[in-house]
Every structure is written in C-alpha cells, then in structure tokens.
Design a protein around this motif. Structure first.
Motif, PDB file in Angstrom:
ATOM      1  N   SER A 187      -8.419  -4.311   8.660  1.00 23.73           N
ATOM      2  CA  SER A 187      -9.116  -3.044   8.448  1.00 23.73           C
ATOM      3  C   SER A 187      -8.173  -2.074   7.744  1.00 23.73           C
ATOM      4  CB  SER A 187      -9.565  -2.452   9.788  1.00 23.73           C
ATOM      5  OG  SER A 187      -8.441  -2.027  10.534  1.00 23.73           O
ATOM      6  N   GLU A 188      -8.721  -0.979   7.266  1.00 23.67           N
ATOM      7  CA  GLU A 188      -7.884   0.059   6.647  1.00 23.67           C
ATOM      8  C   GLU A 188      -6.843   0.544   7.648  1.00 23.67           C
ATOM      9  OE1 GLU A 188      -7.536   1.735   3.691  1.00 23.67           O
ATOM     10  OE2 GLU A 188      -8.894   0.356   2.707  1.00 23.67           O
ATOM     11  N   LYS A 193       0.835  -1.207   0.000  1.00 23.81           N
ATOM     12  CA  LYS A 193       0.000   0.000   0.000  1.00 23.81           C
ATOM     13  C   LYS A 193       0.871   1.259   0.000  1.00 23.81           C
ATOM     14  CE  LYS A 193      -3.908   2.226   2.140  1.00 23.81           C
ATOM     15  NZ  LYS A 193      -5.030   2.242   1.258  1.00 23.81           N
ATOM     16  N   ALA A 246      -5.154  -0.948  -6.761  1.00 23.12           N
ATOM     17  CA  ALA A 246      -5.911  -0.588  -5.556  1.00 23.12           C
ATOM     18  C   ALA A 246      -6.993  -1.627  -5.268  1.00 23.12           C
ATOM     19  CB  ALA A 246      -6.525   0.800  -5.716  1.00 23.12           C
ATOM     20  N   GLU A 247      -7.645  -2.121  -6.301  1.00 24.17           N
ATOM     21  CA  GLU A 247      -8.678  -3.149  -6.126  1.00 24.17           C
ATOM     22  C   GLU A 247      -8.082  -4.441  -5.565  1.00 24.17           C
ATOM     23  OE1 GLU A 247     -10.322  -3.415 -10.042  1.00 24.17           O
ATOM     24  OE2 GLU A 247     -11.629  -1.670  -9.761  1.00 24.17           O
ATOM     25  N   GLU A 248      -6.902  -4.810  -6.043  1.00 23.02           N
ATOM     26  CA  GLU A 248      -6.251  -6.039  -5.566  1.00 23.02           C
ATOM     27  C   GLU A 248      -5.788  -5.880  -4.115  1.00 23.02           C
ATOM     28  OE1 GLU A 248      -4.925 -10.003  -5.758  1.00 23.02           O
ATOM     29  OE2 GLU A 248      -6.403  -8.845  -6.881  1.00 23.02           O
ATOM     30  N   ILE A 249      -5.267  -4.725  -3.773  1.00 17.43           N
ATOM     31  CA  ILE A 249      -4.881  -4.458  -2.381  1.00 17.43           C
ATOM     32  C   ILE A 249      -6.103  -4.572  -1.485  1.00 17.43           C
ATOM     33  CG2 ILE A 249      -4.056  -2.680  -0.772  1.00 17.43           C
ATOM     34  CD1 ILE A 249      -2.233  -1.700  -3.106  1.00 17.43           C
ATOM     35  N   GLU A 250      -7.211  -4.017  -1.930  1.00 11.20           N
ATOM     36  CA  GLU A 250      -8.452  -4.072  -1.154  1.00 11.20           C
ATOM     37  C   GLU A 250      -8.938  -5.521  -1.023  1.00 11.20           C
ATOM     38  OE1 GLU A 250     -11.839  -2.890   1.017  1.00 11.20           O
ATOM     39  OE2 GLU A 250      -9.876  -2.011   0.693  1.00 11.20           O
ATOM     40  N   ARG A 251      -8.879  -6.277  -2.094  1.00 14.84           N
ATOM     41  CA  ARG A 251      -9.313  -7.674  -2.054  1.00 14.84           C
ATOM     42  C   ARG A 251      -8.478  -8.467  -1.046  1.00 14.84           C
ATOM     43  NH1 ARG A 251      -8.049 -12.529  -3.539  1.00 14.84           N
ATOM     44  NH2 ARG A 251      -6.109 -11.989  -4.594  1.00 14.84           N
ATOM     45  N   HIS A 309       2.097   1.690  -3.450  1.00 10.87           N
ATOM     46  CA  HIS A 309       0.976   2.135  -4.282  1.00 10.87           C
ATOM     47  C   HIS A 309       0.755   3.640  -4.117  1.00 10.87           C
ATOM     48  CE1 HIS A 309      -2.895   2.024  -6.336  1.00 10.87           C
ATOM     49  NE2 HIS A 309      -3.374   2.720  -5.320  1.00 10.87           N
ATOM     50  N   ARG A 353      -6.761  -7.234   1.488  1.00 12.78           N
ATOM     51  CA  ARG A 353      -7.028  -6.712   2.821  1.00 12.78           C
ATOM     52  C   ARG A 353      -8.242  -7.406   3.422  1.00 12.78           C
ATOM     53  NH1 ARG A 353     -10.426  -3.671   5.300  1.00 12.78           N
ATOM     54  NH2 ARG A 353     -11.521  -3.016   3.437  1.00 12.78           N
ATOM     55  N   VAL A 354      -9.298  -7.532   2.628  1.00 11.37           N
ATOM     56  CA  VAL A 354     -10.525  -8.189   3.085  1.00 11.37           C
ATOM     57  C   VAL A 354     -10.262  -9.677   3.327  1.00 11.37           C
ATOM     58  CG1 VAL A 354     -12.865  -8.848   2.382  1.00 11.37           C
ATOM     59  CG2 VAL A 354     -12.069  -6.503   2.032  1.00 11.37           C
TER      60      VAL A 354
END
Length: 106
Positions: free
Chosen positions: A91-92, A43, A78-83, A46, A85-86
């Motif tokens: 959490s953020e 992140k 960003a979408e892959e980092i979010e995926r 990124h 993370r979940v």
C-alpha cells in the motif's frame, strides 16, 4: 542463607542453554520485505528529485525543453514506482517511513 536462597543461587549458577530455534525463512515475505525497503528508498529519492526540479523551475534555471523532459521523466518514474508497488502488493502507507518525532516521511 535460607533454603530458597541456596536453590535460587544454584539455579542461577547452572549453565542455561537457550532452546534451539529454527529460523523460518518464507521466500515470499523476504521478497516483499526487500521490495518494500527498496521501493521506499526509491520513492524517497523520487520525492527529493521532484523537490529539486521544482526549485530549479521556480529559479528559472531550466529551459522550456528541459522542463518538459524533466516532467516527463519524473512522471514515468512515478508510474514505475506505482507499478512495482502494486506488483509487490504494497500500500502507499507501506512505503511511508515513520520518523518518530519528525512525523511521516510522505
């Protein structure tokens, strides 16, 4: 030397063995800890890439096509980092480093 002083000195001179401790390694915690570290670094990279892209766009050194490709690549990243993370249940805030006097990273 008083009796208490001698007892204290004798106690200090004795070789004290620390109690044996077993390290409990929970595979789930290790996986999440490593995942958190790696995702935090990804992140950070990124965020740096986004800032550099914005500077290049504002500086006019990119063509429209390059800006489009760069924007798409950053969005997918960003979408892959979010995926991830979940998937790791983070959490953020878990990905935000506290830099002490400098404040939070993100």
């Amino acid at each position: 030397m008083s009796g208490v002083g001698r007892e204290l000195e004798a106690a200090l001179q004795q070789k004290v063995e620390p109690p044996l401790r077993r390290l409990s390694l929970d595979e789930g915690k290790l996986k999440n800890g490593l995942g958190q570290l790696v995702l935090t670094l990804v992140k950070l990279l990124h965020e740096l890439l986004e800032k550099q892209a914005i500077r290049r766009m504002e500086g006019g050194s990119l063509t429209d096509d390059e800006m489009e490709r760069l924007g798409t690549a950053l969005m997918r990243q960003a979408e892959e980092i979010e995926r991830l993370r979940v998937e790791f249940g983070l959490s953020e805030e878990d990905l935000n480093l506290d830099l002490g006097p400098l404040g939070k990273l993100f």
